[in-house]
Design a protein around this motif. Structure first.
Motif, PDB file in Angstrom:
ATOM      1  N   LYS A  44      -7.419  10.716   4.154  1.00  0.00           N
ATOM      2  CA  LYS A  44      -6.760   9.663   4.919  1.00  0.00           C
ATOM      3  C   LYS A  44      -7.443   9.593   6.286  1.00  0.00           C
ATOM      4  O   LYS A  44      -7.114  10.363   7.198  1.00  0.00           O
ATOM      5  CB  LYS A  44      -5.269   9.984   5.085  1.00  0.00           C
ATOM      6  N   MET A  74      -2.860  -0.737  11.767  1.00  0.00           N
ATOM      7  CA  MET A  74      -2.452  -1.130  10.419  1.00  0.00           C
ATOM      8  C   MET A  74      -2.987  -2.516  10.077  1.00  0.00           C
ATOM      9  O   MET A  74      -3.530  -2.736   8.979  1.00  0.00           O
ATOM     10  CB  MET A  74      -0.931  -1.104  10.297  1.00  0.00           C
ATOM     11  N   ALA A  77      -6.649  -2.332   9.353  1.00  0.00           N
ATOM     12  CA  ALA A  77      -6.916  -1.756   8.036  1.00  0.00           C
ATOM     13  C   ALA A  77      -6.677  -2.787   6.938  1.00  0.00           C
ATOM     14  O   ALA A  77      -7.449  -2.879   5.970  1.00  0.00           O
ATOM     15  CB  ALA A  77      -6.048  -0.523   7.818  1.00  0.00           C
ATOM     16  N   TYR A  82      -7.777  -2.951   2.859  1.00  0.00           N
ATOM     17  CA  TYR A  82      -6.913  -1.905   2.320  1.00  0.00           C
ATOM     18  C   TYR A  82      -5.610  -2.502   1.792  1.00  0.00           C
ATOM     19  O   TYR A  82      -5.060  -3.446   2.364  1.00  0.00           O
ATOM     20  CB  TYR A  82      -6.593  -0.866   3.391  1.00  0.00           C
ATOM     21  N   LEU A  87      -2.023   2.983   3.051  1.00  0.00           N
ATOM     22  CA  LEU A  87      -1.834   3.237   4.478  1.00  0.00           C
ATOM     23  C   LEU A  87      -0.681   4.207   4.706  1.00  0.00           C
ATOM     24  O   LEU A  87       0.381   4.086   4.085  1.00  0.00           O
ATOM     25  CB  LEU A  87      -1.541   1.933   5.218  1.00  0.00           C
ATOM     26  N   ALA A 107       3.642   0.300   4.056  1.00  0.00           N
ATOM     27  CA  ALA A 107       2.985   1.578   4.325  1.00  0.00           C
ATOM     28  C   ALA A 107       3.941   2.745   4.090  1.00  0.00           C
ATOM     29  O   ALA A 107       5.165   2.591   4.144  1.00  0.00           O
ATOM     30  CB  ALA A 107       2.485   1.622   5.772  1.00  0.00           C
TER      31      ALA A 107
END
Length: 400
Positions: A44, A74, A77, A82, A87, A107
């Motif tokens: 991660k 976030m 990403a 993603y 996440l 997430a």
């Protein structure tokens, strides 16, 4: 990358300039994957280290998932492609509404305080699983400013409060799917990880629904020629053994997560600058460059060491310099550093600048932030342009 390639990039894009070598990111990811090949390990990436979208997309291509600490990270990403389930949101005392946004985005949430755990229980009960960030009370890391697992750290919930955690979990029937810890940064020896993992493994036996054990990151990278680094093969073997023993005691196989940031990107990056003024002083000689703590704050913030190369005059006679920036503050990159003679116009490279360089940069002194180039698989791509005055003024409203 050789010196001539780097100098050519400065001729194309100017200085200061961040340059990232994708082959080093690929190497670092593979070293971690190889070290933990015998367990179900997930990487991660702690993207606070470097959030350039090109870097995030490369991480995704390599099978690396993402740990974020803000809604901005976030959203970046997600822009990089993603999926929300890839996440993990690991906040530190953020407004609870930000946690709600992360939940609604899909997430996984890593809860870092008893008040947040209480709020999470009141709002989601058994409908939304989460992880809990424990503070193992283990001190390790390069210096006090980057230690995060000791008893005085703001991060996580002390393992000494485990009974309080369990009271909240049971009151709201929370489904805890993971336990997390992060001891610090620049940890060379396996012992700190093993000590922290023992704390987490012991606590884990009280949680029946676990799917994940997250041991954070903080692996040491090389800063100086000949510098020691985390022995990833030894670390992998020892943690794998302990994790497999834990899974056997727990009764099923879990995922093992790590959250490296610096380890994946630090060595890939160089900050290229140009020497502007050589100031010979009775006390010491200074090399002034066209950058400063606004672009690379780590030496002033942490006292971090960045090896410096004179790309333009690598065979010049050795001299000692203080290498300093152009910000109107004490702004020192290196003190009494031996370098090949530096002349005005020479291109210097600050190594290990891929992590916490651009992401911690600022507009201090109304300076523009630099461009970024990613060199990967034989191609050099400009992935962020140099800023202009328009960028400094973009959010200001009273311009007349």
């Amino acid at each position: 990358m050789n010196s001539s390639t780097l100098i050519e990039l400065t001729q194309q894009h100017g200085t200061p300039l961040y340059v990232y070598d994708g082959s080093i990111i690929r190497r670092q990811v593979k070293s971690l994957q190889d070290a933990f090949a015998d367990v179900d390990m997930r990487i991660k990436y702690a993207c606070k280290a470097n959030t350039n979208l090109a870097i995030l997309r490369l991480m995704r291509e390599l099978g690396v998932e993402i740990d974020v600490v803000s809604m901005g990270e976030m959203q970046m990403a997600l822009l990089a492609g993603y999926a929300p389930e890839q996440l993990t949101f690991t906040p530190s005392g953020v407004p609870f509404e930000e946690v709600r946004e992360a939940v609604e985005a899909g997430a996984k949430i890593n809860v870092d305080s008893l008040p947040l755990l209480e709020w999470f229980g009141q709002n989601y009960g058994d409908t939304q699983p989460c992880l809990i960030r424990l503070k193992p009370n283990v001190a390790a890391g390069g210096n006090a400013k980057i230690m995060t697992g000791h008893s005085d750290s703001k991060f996580g919930i002390s393992v000494l409060l485990l009974d309080d955690i369990m009271n909240i979990v049971e009151r709201y029937n929370l489904k805890i799917i993971g336990l997390h810890q992060h001891t610090g940064s620049d940890i060379k020896e396996a012992d700190a990880f093993l000590q922290a993992s023992e704390v987490i493994f012991k606590a884990a036996m009280r949680f029946p629904d676990l799917e994940i054990i997250d041991l954070g990151g903080g692996f040491k990278v090389s800063y100086k020629p000949g510098d020691t680094t985390t022995d990833m093969q030894r670390l992998g073997a020892e943690i794998t053994r302990g994790f497999q023993d834990f899974c056997q005691s727990y009764g099923r196989e879990l995922q093992l997560w790590f959250e490296p940031g610096k380890y994946l990107v630090s060595e890939c990056g160089q900050l290229l600058v140009q020497a502007t003024v050589i100031k010979e002083d009775p006390a010491r000689d200074f090399v002034h460059v066209d950058s400063g703590l606004n672009h690379l704050i780590r030496p002033m913030m942490y006292g971090s060491y960045h090896h410096i190369l004179n790309l333009s005059n690598p065979d010049g006679p050795a001299r000692n310099y203080d290498v300093v920036g152009y910000i109107c503050e004490t702004d020192t990159f290196a003190t009494d550093r031996e370098l090949p003679e530096v002349r005005p116009g020479d291109i210097l490279a600050f190594l290990n600048a891929g992590a916490y360089g651009f992401t911690m940069s600022s507009h201090y002194n109304a300076r523009y932030r630099p461009a970024e180039v990613l060199v990967d698989e034989g191609e050099a791509r400009l992935v962020r342009r140099h800023e202009t005055l328009d960028d400094l003024l973009r959010t200001q409203l009273d311009l007349n």
